[in-house]
Design a protein around this motif. Structure first.
Motif, short mmCIF file in Angstrom:
data_model
loop_
_atom_site.label_atom_id
_atom_site.label_comp_id
_atom_site.label_asym_id
_atom_site.label_seq_id
_atom_site.Cartn_x
_atom_site.Cartn_y
_atom_site.Cartn_z
N LYS A 2 -1.58 -0.38 -8.90
CA LYS A 2 -1.48 -0.86 -7.77
C LYS A 2 -1.93 -0.13 -6.55
O LYS A 2 -1.71 1.19 -6.31
CB LYS A 2 0.19 -1.53 -7.61
N LYS A 3 -2.34 -0.76 -5.37
CA LYS A 3 -2.96 0.03 -4.29
C LYS A 3 -3.17 -0.85 -3.21
O LYS A 3 -3.46 -2.09 -2.97
CB LYS A 3 -4.47 0.46 -4.58
N LYS A 4 -2.66 -0.44 -2.19
CA LYS A 4 -2.95 -1.02 -0.64
C LYS A 4 -3.74 -0.26 -0.04
O LYS A 4 -3.58 1.07 0.34
CB LYS A 4 -1.61 -0.87 -0.07
N ARG A 5 -4.97 -0.75 0.58
CA ARG A 5 -6.04 -0.02 1.13
C ARG A 5 -5.47 0.72 2.43
O ARG A 5 -4.82 -0.25 3.10
CB ARG A 5 -7.30 -0.96 1.02
N ARG A 6 -5.94 1.69 2.62
CA ARG A 6 -5.74 2.37 3.92
C ARG A 6 -4.37 2.75 4.18
O ARG A 6 -4.05 3.05 5.36
CB ARG A 6 -6.48 1.54 5.15
#
Length: 172
Positions: A76-80
């Motif tokens: 899982k990744k949330k950009r910036r």
């Protein structure tokens, strides 16, 4: 000959002597298990479809071994935002070998408990037998909510988890 059968919440197309990996079953290795929720049986051009399951149809299998599936990476990744989470998962599986497909004539494995439950309300139901035979035929035309109300009036227990066919069977 093949069949479509529901095993551990998933539907599988199975043939005799086929190996199938299913979600973990609570059966020991080497034991035989029977699945009676058969949705379709095809033997050449002869195809039988259940509504939803075929009465009397059964698929017999033998548990070969319990194992874990391949690792699945969940990333899982949330950009910036600097948010990254990496998890892995290995599903618990059971390998079974299909030994037999019976299109009809097989008895269900668990109706003994259901039959005991159904007999108790019948003992209390002489009032229901006073109704004409036409009332039992009209049960299929009623909605699930109406059937549940009738079941409540007759004192049938466990109606919240029953489907329409189960309600009709309990009321008749």
């Amino acid at each position: 000959m093949y069949a479509i059968v529901e095993i551990a919440g998933h539907q599988f197309k199975v043939e005799k002597d086929q190996k199938v990996f299913v979600n973990r079953l609570q059966t020991e290795e080497g034991k035989k298990v029977a699945f009676d929720n058969v949705l379709l049986v095809a033997d050449g051009d002869n195809v039988t479809v259940g509504a939803p399951a075929i009465d009397g149809a059964q698929v017999g299998a033998k548990v070969v071994k319990h194992l874990k599936g391949d690792k699945v990476i969940v990333f899982k990744k949330k950009r910036r935002k600097g948010y990254r989470v990496k998890n892995g998962h290995r599903q618990a599986l059971t390998e079974i070998v299909i030994e037999s497909i019976a299109a009809s004539g097989a008895k269900k494995a668990a109706p003994a408990k259901a039959a005991a439950k159904k007999e108790a309300p019948k003992a209390e139901a002489p009032k229901a037998e006073a109704k004409p035979a036409e009332a039992t035929q009209d049960l299929s035309k009623l909605t699930v909510a109406e059937l549940k109300e009738l079941a409540k009036a007759k004192g049938v227990t466990g109606i919240s988890s029953m489907k329409k066919a189960d309600l009709i069977a309990a009321l008749s």
